[in-house]
Design an enzyme around this catalytic site. Structure first.
Site, PDB file in Angstrom:
ATOM      1  N   SER A 125      14.152  61.065  76.638  1.00  0.00           N
ATOM      2  CA  SER A 125      14.360  59.748  76.043  1.00  0.00           C
ATOM      3  C   SER A 125      15.848  59.513  75.747  1.00  0.00           C
ATOM      4  O   SER A 125      16.666  59.537  76.651  1.00  0.00           O
ATOM      5  CB  SER A 125      13.481  59.603  74.798  1.00  0.00           C
ATOM      6  OG  SER A 125      13.393  58.263  74.377  1.00  0.00           O
ATOM      7  N   ASP A 248       3.436  56.094  79.349  1.00  0.00           N
ATOM      8  CA  ASP A 248       4.555  55.867  78.431  1.00  0.00           C
ATOM      9  C   ASP A 248       4.784  54.365  78.249  1.00  0.00           C
ATOM     10  O   ASP A 248       5.076  53.649  79.208  1.00  0.00           O
ATOM     11  CB  ASP A 248       5.813  56.535  78.988  1.00  0.00           C
ATOM     12  CG  ASP A 248       6.948  56.613  77.975  1.00  0.00           C
ATOM     13  OD1 ASP A 248       6.902  55.889  76.967  1.00  0.00           O
ATOM     14  OD2 ASP A 248       7.880  57.400  78.213  1.00  0.00           O
ATOM     15  N   HIS A 276       4.725  58.839  75.761  1.00  0.00           N
ATOM     16  CA  HIS A 276       6.150  59.115  75.573  1.00  0.00           C
ATOM     17  C   HIS A 276       6.392  60.554  75.137  1.00  0.00           C
ATOM     18  O   HIS A 276       7.487  61.081  75.355  1.00  0.00           O
ATOM     19  CB  HIS A 276       6.717  58.142  74.542  1.00  0.00           C
ATOM     20  CG  HIS A 276       8.214  58.107  74.507  1.00  0.00           C
ATOM     21  ND1 HIS A 276       8.985  57.767  75.609  1.00  0.00           N
ATOM     22  CD2 HIS A 276       9.096  58.376  73.503  1.00  0.00           C
ATOM     23  CE1 HIS A 276      10.266  57.822  75.290  1.00  0.00           C
ATOM     24  NE2 HIS A 276      10.364  58.192  74.013  1.00  0.00           N
TER      25      HIS A 276
END
Length: 298
Positions: A125, A248, A276
């Protein structure tokens, strides 16, 4: 300031994972050190021998999250593994963490201070976006990169979500912990995980405890967003694996696939049945994909 190597039993503890994932670390050789990098202090854990792998977590997430699944897998594969927590003094105008460009500059200094270059790096991320910037600015520091849940541009959903989060902060509004925990689970966990109700209860307990402790992650300041980087990534020659997570909602997998396609030496892999937090929801698949990539590039 550094602490000497020490052999010590690590207590059973949570990382960013629910109760069913509690683990007990064995006695192992850990090198603990603290380094000053620009305006921040980095507290590092350095384990194992062999080629170094630096793991970069998402913004606001402690480095020990990697110790649940990824660190043991890398150590078994014969790598040296470095994780860290970033500690910077808060200021009224500062963002909760560095944006991608400033984060990349800090990673550059960190790698050079530790004399790791060229090394393997793995990020997820926001951590992956910092590594992307490092690939553009100091590619010679990296031998391989693994980018999980990353993006090379904004899309409408992510823009509106970031705007909404900034409005929430600007109004000084704090969601009730139980509701914030539910919202975090709804956004970050996959439908497959939601079908395992006991596991979901553990996640909700963890998220609520994190909210009550004020440890939830925060959005990045808008002036730190790098914008569209897909064309620039076409100049990167470092072998790079990009992983997208099937369900996600935060960084949708088609955005990850775009990054893999933009990189001349990029590969893309989509991990099924996860959101995620795919590296925690599907750690075996993630680790196998990562290690296969590292071996294929040696």
């Amino acid at each position: 300031m550094e602490k000497a190597d020490e052999e010590m039993p690590l207590p059973t503890k949570w990382c960013v994972a629910p109760m069913h994932m509690l683990y007990k670390c064995q006695r192992l050789r850990r090198r603990m050190r603290t380094l000053r990098v620009k305006s921040a202090q980095f507290v590092l854990q350095d384990e194992g021998e062999g080629d170094p792998v630096l793991l970069v977590s998402d913004g606001g997430v402690p480095g020990r999250v990697w110790h649940l699944h990824q660190v043991p897998a890398l150590l078994r594969a014969g790598f040296r593994v470095i994780t860290f927590d970033r500690d910077a003094p808060p200021t009224p105008e500062s963002a909760p963490g560095p944006g991608p460009r400033r984060g990349a500059a800090e990673l550059s200094d960190l790698i050079q201070q530790l004399e790791l270059a060229p090394c393997r790096v793995v990020g997820v991320s926001h951590g992956a976006e910092m590594i992307q910037e490092l690939l553009l600015t100091r590619p010679e520091l990296l031998s391989h990169a693994v980018l999980m849940a990353t993006r090379g541009r904004d899309d409408l959903f992510s823009e509106k979500m970031a705007d909404a989060e900034r409005d929430l902060l600007a109004h000084g509004t704090r969601l009730p912990p139980r509701y914030a925990a539910w919202l975090r689970a709804a956004l970050n966990l996959s439908p497959s995980t939601w079908q395992r109700e006991e596991e979901v209860l553990d996640w909700l307990d963890l998220f609520e405890a994190s909210e009550r402790a004020g440890a939830s992650s925060m959005p990045t300041a808008s002036d730190e967003e790098p914008g569209d980087r897909l064309q620039a990534l076409g100049q990167v020659r470092v072998p790079t694996l990009v992983m997208g997570f099937e369900h996600d909602l935060i960084v949708r997998p088609h955005l990850c696939a775009e990054v893999g396609a933009a990189l001349p030496r990029g590969q893309y892999a989509q991990i099924p049945d996860c959101g995620h937090y795919g590296y925690l929801e599907q750690p075996v698949r993630v680790n196998q994909t990562m290690l296969t990539f590292f071996r294929s590039c040696t």
